[in-house]
Design a protein around this motif. Structure first.
Motif, PDB file in Angstrom:
ATOM      1  N   LEU B 153      24.559 -15.676 -18.818  1.00  9.47           N
ATOM      2  CA  LEU B 153      23.664 -15.933 -17.783  1.00  9.47           C
ATOM      3  C   LEU B 153      22.581 -14.728 -17.808  1.00  9.47           C
ATOM      4  CD1 LEU B 153      22.884 -17.611 -15.627  1.00  9.47           C
ATOM      5  CD2 LEU B 153      24.403 -16.467 -14.078  1.00  9.47           C
ATOM      6  N   LEU B 154      23.242 -13.476 -17.965  1.00 13.37           N
ATOM      7  CA  LEU B 154      22.313 -12.263 -17.715  1.00 13.37           C
ATOM      8  C   LEU B 154      21.303 -12.166 -18.783  1.00 13.37           C
ATOM      9  CD1 LEU B 154      21.484  -9.601 -16.207  1.00 13.37           C
ATOM     10  CD2 LEU B 154      23.078  -8.472 -17.559  1.00 13.37           C
ATOM     11  N   PRO B 155      21.588 -12.493 -19.973  1.00 17.03           N
ATOM     12  CA  PRO B 155      20.628 -12.408 -21.193  1.00 17.03           C
ATOM     13  C   PRO B 155      19.599 -13.613 -20.818  1.00 17.03           C
ATOM     14  CG  PRO B 155      22.734 -12.119 -22.303  1.00 17.03           C
ATOM     15  CD  PRO B 155      22.922 -12.387 -20.612  1.00 17.03           C
ATOM     16  N   PHE B 156      20.223 -14.673 -20.517  1.00 20.67           N
ATOM     17  CA  PHE B 156      19.299 -16.020 -19.948  1.00 20.67           C
ATOM     18  C   PHE B 156      18.123 -15.470 -19.005  1.00 20.67           C
ATOM     19  CE2 PHE B 156      18.121 -19.643 -17.703  1.00 20.67           C
ATOM     20  CZ  PHE B 156      17.841 -20.428 -18.686  1.00 20.67           C
ATOM     21  N   GLU B 157      18.583 -14.860 -17.979  1.00 23.62           N
ATOM     22  CA  GLU B 157      17.754 -14.290 -17.002  1.00 23.62           C
ATOM     23  C   GLU B 157      16.761 -13.324 -17.626  1.00 23.62           C
ATOM     24  OE1 GLU B 157      17.409 -15.541 -14.044  1.00 23.62           O
ATOM     25  OE2 GLU B 157      19.003 -16.966 -14.105  1.00 23.62           O
ATOM     26  N   VAL B 158      17.107 -12.411 -18.291  1.00 24.18           N
ATOM     27  CA  VAL B 158      16.435 -11.296 -18.809  1.00 24.18           C
ATOM     28  C   VAL B 158      15.089 -12.131 -19.744  1.00 24.18           C
ATOM     29  CG1 VAL B 158      16.210  -9.412 -20.487  1.00 24.18           C
ATOM     30  CG2 VAL B 158      18.003  -9.561 -18.790  1.00 24.18           C
ATOM     31  N   VAL B 159      15.611 -13.155 -20.593  1.00 28.24           N
ATOM     32  CA  VAL B 159      14.711 -13.632 -21.473  1.00 28.24           C
ATOM     33  C   VAL B 159      13.624 -14.417 -20.664  1.00 28.24           C
ATOM     34  CG1 VAL B 159      15.328 -15.794 -22.273  1.00 28.24           C
ATOM     35  CG2 VAL B 159      14.938 -14.019 -24.011  1.00 28.24           C
ATOM     36  N   SER B 160      14.206 -14.883 -19.502  1.00 26.59           N
ATOM     37  CA  SER B 160      13.112 -15.733 -18.778  1.00 26.59           C
ATOM     38  C   SER B 160      11.953 -14.530 -18.247  1.00 26.59           C
ATOM     39  CB  SER B 160      13.698 -16.600 -17.552  1.00 26.59           C
ATOM     40  OG  SER B 160      14.462 -15.870 -17.097  1.00 26.59           O
ATOM     41  N   VAL B 161      12.337 -13.540 -17.746  1.00 26.72           N
ATOM     42  CA  VAL B 161      11.614 -12.639 -17.270  1.00 26.72           C
ATOM     43  C   VAL B 161      10.612 -12.000 -18.349  1.00 26.72           C
ATOM     44  CG1 VAL B 161      11.454 -10.108 -16.327  1.00 26.72           C
ATOM     45  CG2 VAL B 161      12.956 -11.775 -15.471  1.00 26.72           C
TER      46      VAL B 161
END
Lengths: 100, 183
Positions: B153-161
């Motif tokens: 989840l965290l990598p996913f959010e980082v990549v969306s930012v």
């Protein structure tokens, strides 16, 4: 069933194409396309190993890679647009102002 | 004919591999950027087919939508925007071609040797990726979604930012110089 090595051979050949394009092409746009080829080769490896090892994590990481590739293409093409306004060319060896 | 039926997936694999590698070679050798972009499109579609063969149906769909749909349109748009005819007349390759080709060849052979070495160490037996979540059979998309949103989840959010930052950056870069001065 397709052996893992077939995927790896396709992947390494695609990587080689991307690498050669990245190094020798003079057109900035084609160089960016070569980078996309390299990322595609990496994705192919991820998916092939996901199938071989029975672990779907290998199908999650290509999602990140594709996102990065899209971001890279957007920024790279933005730079190309500015470059073409500034120099009226997108040849890489025409951009040599910082050469010592 | 019987041979072809028995080895159907292999035949499809070879066809798709030919397609995607032919596209990849086209990107490097074709003179016109538009032709190179269309060749890259063929390569992307071939790779999407290879994903399907490796049971990555969701990724194949993403590949077609994002690469063949989004990124290719972006490339073609910029190629149309930049003066293509002027590009076509110039030399195609960077000047010291031989040293560059040597560097590329060395890098490639190092990679190929590493691949050979890794292939010599036998990987575990072939197994299908898990398609069951909580004891239930689910499709590929759902299974990928479970892993993506629970473990990554965290990598996913980082990549969306990161994608948002890239989008803002592309908009800023794409503005005309006059607008840049005003801002």
């Amino acid at each position: 069933m397709i052996p893992l090595s077939w995927y790896l051979v396709v992947s390494v050949l695609m990587l080689a194409c991307g690498l050669v394009g990245l190094l020798v092409r003079r057109n900035f746009i084609t160089v960016l396309m070569s980078v996309e080829l390299i990322l595609n080769a990496a994705n192919l490896n991820f998916v092939a190993f996901a199938r071989q090892l029975g672990d779907l994590t290998g199908q999650v990481f290509p999602v990140f890679v594709i996102t990065i590739a899209a971001a890279e293409a957007a920024i790279g093409l933005g730079i190309i647009v500015q470059l073409s306004r500034l120099k009226t060319t997108v040849a890489l060896d025409a951009v040599n102002e910082m050469r010592g | 004919m019987d041979f072809l039926v028995a080895h159907f997936s292999q035949a499809v694999f070879l066809f798709l591999a030919f397609f995607s590698l032919g596209g990849a070679v086209g990107v490097v050798v074709l003179r016109q950027p538009v032709h190179a972009a269309l060749s890259l499109l063929a390569s992307f579609l071939g790779v999407a087919g290879l994903f399907v063969l490796a049971r990555g149906e969701f990724l194949a769909a993403v590949q077609v939508l994002v690469y063949a749909g989004g990124v290719m349109v972006l490339f073609l748009f910029v190629i149309m925007f930049v003066n293509v005819r002027a590009v076509g007349k110039e030399a195609q390759y960077l000047r010291p071609l031989v040293p560059l080709a040597v560097v590329g060849g060395l890098l490639f052979s190092a990679l190929a040797l590493t691949a050979m070495w890794a292939l010599g160490r036998r990987p575990p037996a072939d197994a299908f990726p898990l398609v069951s979540v909580a004891g239930q059979e689910v499709g590929n998309t759902e299974a990928v979604g479970w892993i993506l949103y629970r473990e990554y989840l965290l990598p996913f959010e980082v990549v969306s930012v990161l994608l948002l930052v890239a989008m803002v950056g592309a908009i800023v870069l794409g503005r005309k110089p006059k607008e840049m001065e005003k801002a």
